[in-house]
Design an enzyme around this catalytic site. Sequence first.
Site, PDB file in Angstrom:
ATOM      1  N   SER A 242      -4.751  -0.029   5.213  1.00  0.00           N
ATOM      2  CA  SER A 242      -4.755  -1.479   5.384  1.00  0.00           C
ATOM      3  C   SER A 242      -3.336  -1.990   5.477  1.00  0.00           C
ATOM      4  CB  SER A 242      -5.460  -2.148   4.209  1.00  0.00           C
ATOM      5  OG  SER A 242      -4.611  -2.113   3.078  1.00  0.00           O
ATOM      6  N   LYS A 243      -3.205  -3.297   5.617  1.00  0.00           N
ATOM      7  CA  LYS A 243      -1.879  -3.910   5.772  1.00  0.00           C
ATOM      8  C   LYS A 243      -0.959  -3.568   4.597  1.00  0.00           C
ATOM      9  CE  LYS A 243      -2.729  -7.848   8.726  1.00  0.00           C
ATOM     10  NZ  LYS A 243      -3.409  -9.103   8.600  1.00  0.00           N
ATOM     11  N   ARG A 244      -1.559  -3.336   3.452  1.00  0.00           N
ATOM     12  CA  ARG A 244      -0.767  -2.978   2.285  1.00  0.00           C
ATOM     13  C   ARG A 244       0.124  -1.778   2.562  1.00  0.00           C
ATOM     14  NH1 ARG A 244      -3.500  -0.444  -1.242  1.00  0.00           N
ATOM     15  NH2 ARG A 244      -5.482  -0.601  -0.158  1.00  0.00           N
TER      16      ARG A 244
END
Length: 462
Positions: A242-244
């Site tokens: 994910s963007k994390r």
Amino acid sequence: MIRTRFAPSPTGFLHIGGARTALFSWAYARKHDGKFILRIEDTDVERSTPEAVQAILDGMTWLGLDYDEGPFYQMQRMARYKEVIAQMLAAGTAYHCYCSREELEAMRESQMQAGLKPRYNGHWRPEAGKTLPAAPRDIPPVIRFKNPQHGVVVWDDLVKGRITISNQELDDFIIARDDGTPTYNFCVVVDDHDMGITQVIRGDDHVNNTPRQINLLQALGATIPQYAHLSMILGDDGQKLSKRHGAVSVMQYHEDGYLPEAVLNYLARLGWSHGDDEVFSMQQFCQWFDLDHITPSAAQFNTEKLNWLNAHYIKQSSGAVLALDVTKRLAAKGVMVQDVDLAAALELYKERANNLNELANAVAYFYAPIEPSAELLEKHLTPDVMPILKALAEQLSTIEWTTANIHEAIEAAVTNNGLKFPKIAMPLRVMVTGGTQSPSIDGVMALMEQRKCLMGISKYLV
Ligand code: GLU
């Protein structure tokens, strides 16, 4: 003839998982001299945007994943979907359902209470000998697929092996909403059929759709393609990507200074292998690629390995090729390439760069005023070396300007004065580049025009 497709929904950028799916579909078509088709699944009008379409097209272009047909847009194929729905209604493989939202909700509630899986109960499903209720006039109907009620759907997934789903698990799903718009699974099926897709290669988040799609294809009398469901990609930490985890859009990698060759090579190894081979070109990949060597387990992202590949491909690239990209990165920083041959400079710098932004930063001083900090000047231009540097500058003004001659002059200044090389090379580096990190200073100086280089030095040697 092999025909594969990549069918993204334009609800966001082209992310790493999507790019891998596209790469595998593309490579499979290329390997078999087949066709690769791009289809934009834009029927979710609420979430689809023209910017996302553009981001997908840009990502494909940047990676060099060329398509033979398309892009096809599902929103432009509505007439075709409606035609097929009309045919299915006429053939009795689809039917109108007038159940209201409340009725469906009540159906769901009672099934849940009885401990059953909620599913449409077939209220409006026509059967031989069954009398259907009269169609209410005030309720616009949805159209449902008449899914087989018995038997199983079986397919030999090219990644996951044989998968068997009982038809009792499936219900008569909606293929057109009450406003007439076709639903996702239906459009995919009509397209895969019309486009003659032979292998559907996609993420395994679609496994649940596959039995429904196979039943629909069967109802249309279509040939069933083979399916290959790719496992998901996890982040470095084993969590869903994910963007994390930083950059997940492929164009972000472009911005961050990655070469497409590195990203492609990296993605190719994400869940697929050819022995221990880690570094290979796309041409080689297209020859090797097969669906048998895709791992059914999830692949884990490894940023370090991607970085390593990027540094490798930067080293492999010629200065001239790198210059095409780096010129743009410099321009974006307001630095215009002039005088110093950028290709030659990159040839010198590429050995130590991890990405193209680093490379651009490293060569920027050739094109911008040099401003070494007072601290650096004080530290390296010490009174004891000043006269030596002055004499060296004079000597340098008389030589023919080549790396070897510059080296020789520096070397002479060092030995004649009983010094260590850095004692002279460091102040030169500070004056010429403004910093203390650069490839060998003679090579760097040789890239510059003799007069300009010496003028730059002289102003510190008063
Ligand atoms: N449009 C779907 C997605 O973006 C892919 C559908 C498919 O490949 O069948 O996830």
